[in-house]
Design an enzyme around this catalytic site. Sequence first.
Site, mmCIF file in Angstrom:
data_model
loop_
_atom_site.group_PDB
_atom_site.id
_atom_site.type_symbol
_atom_site.label_atom_id
_atom_site.label_comp_id
_atom_site.label_asym_id
_atom_site.label_seq_id
_atom_site.Cartn_x
_atom_site.Cartn_y
_atom_site.Cartn_z
ATOM 1 C CB THR A 37 5.252 -14.106 -4.324
ATOM 2 O OG1 THR A 37 4.375 -13.398 -3.460
ATOM 3 C CG2 THR A 37 4.561 -14.445 -5.630
ATOM 4 C CD GLU A 93 4.118 -9.544 -5.186
ATOM 5 O OE1 GLU A 93 3.413 -10.020 -4.278
ATOM 6 O OE2 GLU A 93 3.671 -9.078 -6.248
ATOM 7 C CB ILE A 96 11.358 -20.197 -5.958
ATOM 8 C CG1 ILE A 96 12.045 -18.895 -5.516
ATOM 9 C CG2 ILE A 96 12.393 -21.265 -6.318
ATOM 10 C CD1 ILE A 96 12.862 -19.007 -4.252
ATOM 11 C CE1 TYR A 105 6.066 -13.850 4.117
ATOM 12 C CE2 TYR A 105 5.231 -15.750 5.323
ATOM 13 C CZ TYR A 105 5.061 -14.778 4.357
ATOM 14 O OH TYR A 105 3.914 -14.726 3.628
ATOM 15 N NE ARG A 118 1.791 -11.848 -17.583
ATOM 16 C CZ ARG A 118 1.295 -11.189 -16.526
ATOM 17 N NH1 ARG A 118 1.030 -9.907 -16.618
ATOM 18 N NH2 ARG A 118 1.057 -11.826 -15.392
#
Length: 171
Positions: A37, A93, A96, A105, A118
Site C-alpha cells: 500500500t 492506504e 494500486i 516512497y 465494506r
Amino acid sequence: KSIGADDPMNPSYLPLYFCSEVLKGFGRGGSKLGCPTANLALTGSTDPDTVGAPHVNGVFFGFAQVNDQPIYPMVMSIGWNPHFADVTEKQVEVHILHQYAEDFYGETVRAVATGRVRGMEKFGSLEALIAAIENDKRVATEAVTQAPHSAYRDDPFFKRSTSDCSSAASS
C-alpha cells in the site's frame, strides 16, 4: 450484482479526491498481507473534514496514479485498521491494482475513491483478513468497469501537474 450510484455502498460523500506524497507506513501491507500500500496523508484529501469524520471509514475503490504514470484501478482503506492494535490514528492506504517494479516512497499519488466495498472490521485471523482483501480487489476490479465509476479514469484531476496538490478535486 451491479454497483452503481443508487447502491447503498456508494455514500453521498463520494467521490473523495486525494493528492499526497507517499509516506512510510507500518510496512506490513506487502510483507504480511501480500498487498503493498501507498500511505497517504489524511490532509491530502480535498475534503479533510469529511475524510476525518468517524463515519467515513472502510474499504473503497476507484482509480490512482503515481506521478504522471498511467492511471490504474485501486482499492483504498480509510480508517483505524482494527485488526492491528498499534494503529492509533486514522490511516489512508491505497493499493494500486498494478505490479510495480519498486516502491515509490516520496512520490506523488493522486487517487479518487468512487465507491465503497465494506466497512472496517477486526478479523478472527490474519488469513481471514487476507481473504477479505483479495475479495476487495475482485470487487474493485469489476466495479471500476461500470458506470458511473468508469468515467473517473478520465477525470481532469489526473491531468494536473504532479507538483500541484494544492487543490486536488476537479473543478
